[in-house]
Design a protein around this motif. Structure first.
Motif, mmCIF file in Angstrom:
data_model
loop_
_atom_site.group_PDB
_atom_site.id
_atom_site.type_symbol
_atom_site.label_atom_id
_atom_site.label_comp_id
_atom_site.label_asym_id
_atom_site.label_seq_id
_atom_site.Cartn_x
_atom_site.Cartn_y
_atom_site.Cartn_z
ATOM 1 N N ILE A 57 47.393 124.628 61.037
ATOM 2 C CA ILE A 57 48.109 123.364 60.930
ATOM 3 C C ILE A 57 47.222 122.318 60.258
ATOM 4 N N MET A 65 49.596 116.943 60.492
ATOM 5 C CA MET A 65 50.712 117.464 61.290
ATOM 6 C C MET A 65 50.303 117.870 62.704
ATOM 7 N N ARG A 66 49.051 117.718 63.035
ATOM 8 C CA ARG A 66 48.573 118.174 64.347
ATOM 9 C C ARG A 66 49.126 117.355 65.499
ATOM 10 N N LEU A 117 52.107 116.873 65.961
ATOM 11 C CA LEU A 117 53.308 117.619 66.346
ATOM 12 C C LEU A 117 52.976 118.861 67.166
ATOM 13 N N THR A 118 51.729 119.352 67.056
ATOM 14 C CA THR A 118 51.306 120.548 67.789
ATOM 15 C C THR A 118 50.332 120.193 68.912
ATOM 16 N N ASP A 127 59.355 125.288 65.202
ATOM 17 C CA ASP A 127 60.150 124.087 65.427
ATOM 18 C C ASP A 127 60.767 124.082 66.823
ATOM 19 N N TYR A 133 57.508 123.158 68.775
ATOM 20 C CA TYR A 133 56.946 121.885 68.310
ATOM 21 C C TYR A 133 58.010 121.166 67.477
ATOM 22 N N ILE A 155 58.489 119.836 63.307
ATOM 23 C CA ILE A 155 57.596 120.413 62.306
ATOM 24 C C ILE A 155 58.369 120.948 61.103
ATOM 25 N N ARG A 184 59.145 118.256 58.649
ATOM 26 C CA ARG A 184 57.976 117.846 57.853
ATOM 27 C C ARG A 184 57.668 118.836 56.744
ATOM 28 N N LEU A 185 58.048 120.115 56.944
ATOM 29 C CA LEU A 185 57.695 121.166 55.994
ATOM 30 C C LEU A 185 58.785 121.493 54.984
#
Length: 91
Positions: free
Chosen positions: A6, A10-11, A13-14, A35, A38, A41, A44-45
């Motif tokens: 990751i 974006m971390r 989100l995790t 997803d 988390y 995500i 975002r991707l």
């Protein structure tokens, strides 16, 4: 399980994790499973068509998925997925 690395932005989100282990038969399946665990995500991707956003690069081991089977690229236990946001700027 597949290890997904990751990127720093974006971390959040995790829960701060730099890598997560997840099951999924394809890259698309992995992102959907991520997803579920988390939320947010995938947004975002991926774009509205479910393809990686133009500034997101996804690698399976050492190969970009665009040179493989895209989002339908199969993944196996022990594979590594790297999510790499494109960088821009400079002088």
């Amino acid at each position: 399980m597949t290890t997904v690395f990751i990127p720093t932005p974006m971390r959040r989100l995790t829960n701060g994790q730099s890598k997560v282990s997840i099951d999924g038969g394809t890259v698309r399946g992995l992102i959907q499973a991520m997803d579920q665990t988390y939320p947010g995500i995938a947004q975002r991707l991926l774009d509205e068509q479910g393809a990686p956003k133009r500034f997101i690069n996804i690698f399976l081991n050492d190969d970009g998925i665009d040179a493989l089977q895209g989002m339908d690229t199969p993944v196996r236990d022990g594979d590594r997925i790297s999510i790499v946001p494109a960088l821009a700027g400079g002088a």
